[in-house]
Write an enzyme that holds these catalytic residues in place. Structure first.
Site, PDB file in Angstrom:
ATOM      1  CD  GLN A 135      14.906   1.130  -8.612  1.00  0.00           C
ATOM      2  OE1 GLN A 135      15.226   2.140  -7.993  1.00  0.00           O
ATOM      3  NE2 GLN A 135      14.627  -0.011  -7.987  1.00  0.00           N
TER       4      GLN A 135
ATOM      5  CB  SER B 254       7.198  -0.071  -6.363  1.00  0.00           C
ATOM      6  OG  SER B 254       7.005  -1.335  -6.944  1.00  0.00           O
TER       7      SER B 254
ATOM      8  CG  HIS C  47       8.672  -0.231  -1.958  1.00  0.00           C
ATOM      9  ND1 HIS C  47       9.928  -0.777  -1.764  1.00  0.00           N
ATOM     10  CD2 HIS C  47       8.133  -0.881  -3.007  1.00  0.00           C
ATOM     11  CE1 HIS C  47      10.126  -1.725  -2.661  1.00  0.00           C
ATOM     12  NE2 HIS C  47       9.054  -1.803  -3.427  1.00  0.00           N
TER      13      HIS C  47
ATOM     14  CB  THR D 239     -11.563  -3.649  -0.338  1.00  0.00           C
ATOM     15  OG1 THR D 239     -12.792  -4.387  -0.346  1.00  0.00           O
ATOM     16  CG2 THR D 239     -11.717  -2.390   0.494  1.00  0.00           C
TER      17      THR D 239
ATOM     18  CB  CYS E 294      18.895 -18.809  -7.019  1.00  0.00           C
ATOM     19  SG  CYS E 294      19.953 -19.856  -5.996  1.00  0.00           S
TER      20      CYS E 294
END
Length: 370
Positions: A171, A189, A191, A229, A317
């Site tokens: 973040q 990440s 995205h 790969t 959850c």
């Protein structure tokens, strides 16, 4: 829709989409192949590593391991030193907390009411001997609160210079300046920053680091740290997204802060009694976690969704039953207040008009719920 859930994921930018499509059409070679298409694909991967380093001061391309995202990168680190004791905080992302719980031993350091960890408390949690990993999220995914990473690294190193320091920057990357000073491993990440989903990286402070044992064995790709790969189109998209943000870092972060601050001011002035969770702490410029006392956050999010505003609450959850945010509980909020808190997170694809329009709709919706 006014999309205010950028901390969950962001849309790929137009330039990223074009680059990924071009890679799928014309750059489909396997980077491990020796023919010209393989050579071109390897060069593409090399370029992506270079571009990743544009947003991380002190990072070296040869220290970049491309992964499927932050969760995989975190697991490579936290499971990479098998007998290590893991020291982390009570507000970490599940991709850190769950591997820590699976370790031979883990120690969780509480945070203060402002959401920040005390560097001295982390240092005091270190074992006197043996392998140890300290893992801290640079910026919290729910509140945006920034941890005092520099102080944590300095304090931990003063007590145990051999500690392996891991920083989850999922973040933080592209929202605040990040660096590798004193950090052994940094993960993120793609995205969260307009790169394709399924992309991310582990960045090692020392490209020759040998303490981490590979978790995915095979053909030895990614320097043997992550066989398989490589995702060439994903790497292209990741690199382009990082290059875009590096070119316009100050402009982007300034726009994010202006929208977030105007949004908060409008909501707080229109709806008395609201509070920003973590608002007294340094935060990344795009994140606002607002407590609406007495309001069911899940119901509010559902009503806002009907008004074409996308936002989020805490984790759920596996049964789908909503749970109070462990982050907010760790900051001292009651369960009722945690259940009444909503996260709004902006991206550069938002506009100031959207921010102010969303604030008006939120105020109207909350007023009807009371």
């Amino acid at each position: 829709m006014i999309y205010l859930d950028a901390n969950a994921t962001t849309a790929a930018s137009e330039e990223v989409r074009r680059a990924v499509l071009a890679a799928m059409q014309d750059g489909f070679g396997n980077p491990s192949s020796v023919h010209i298409r393989g050579t071109n694909a390897r060069q593409t991967i090399t370029n992506a590593r270079d571009e990743v380093c544009l947003l991380i001061r002190g990072a070296l391309p040869e220290g970049v391991t491309l992964t499927s995202g932050g969760t995989e990168a975190n697991n490579i680190v936290l499971r990479g030193i098998p007998e290590a004791i893991i020291v982390t905080t009570s507000v970490e992302h599940p991709s850190v907390l769950r591997p820590a719980e699976a370790a031979a031993e883990h120690r969780v350091v509480p945070v203060l009411v402002d959401g920040r960890a005390d560097p001295q408390a982390i240092a005091e949690a270190l074992p006197a001997s043996g392998d140890v990993i300290v893992s801290v999220q640079w910026a919290n995914s729910e509140t945006g609160v920034i941890q005092p990473v520099e102080d944590i690294v300095t304090t931990v190193r003063s007590r145990r210079p051999d500690v392996f320091v891991h920083i989850d920057a999922a973040q933080a990357i592209g929202r605040i300046p990040v660096h590798m000073d004193g950090i052994d491993a940094l993960t993120f990440s793609g995205h969260k920053l307009h790169a394709p989903q399924g992309t991310g990286a582990l960045v090692l402070g020392d490209p020759e680091e040998t303490r981490l044992k590979a978790q995915i064995l095979g053909g030895g790709q990614e320097g043997g740290r992550r066989s398989g790969t490589q995702n060439v189109p994903g790497a292209v998209g990741l690199g382009v997204a990082f290059r875009e943000r590096a070119k316009a870092f100050d402009e982007a972060t300034g726009a994010l802060r202006a929208m977030r601050d105007a949004f908060e001011a409008a909501v707080l002035s229109a709806v008395p009694g609201m509070r920003v969770n973590g608002g007294s702490s340094p935060r990344v410029p795009n994140t606002s976690n607002i407590l609406f006392p007495g309001i069911d956050a899940m119901a509010l999010v559902a009503l806002l969704d009907q008004r074409d505003i996308a936002c989020s609450v805490g984790a759920a959850c596996s049964s789908g039953r909503p749970e109070p945010s462990h982050v907010l509980l760790a900051m001292g909020l009651s369960e009722d207040d945690a259940y009444s808190s909503v996260r709004f997170s902006f991206s550069v694809m938002n506009t100031m008009d959207e921010a102010l329009s969303a604030a008006d709709i939120i105020a109207e919706t909350v007023g009807k719920m009371r």
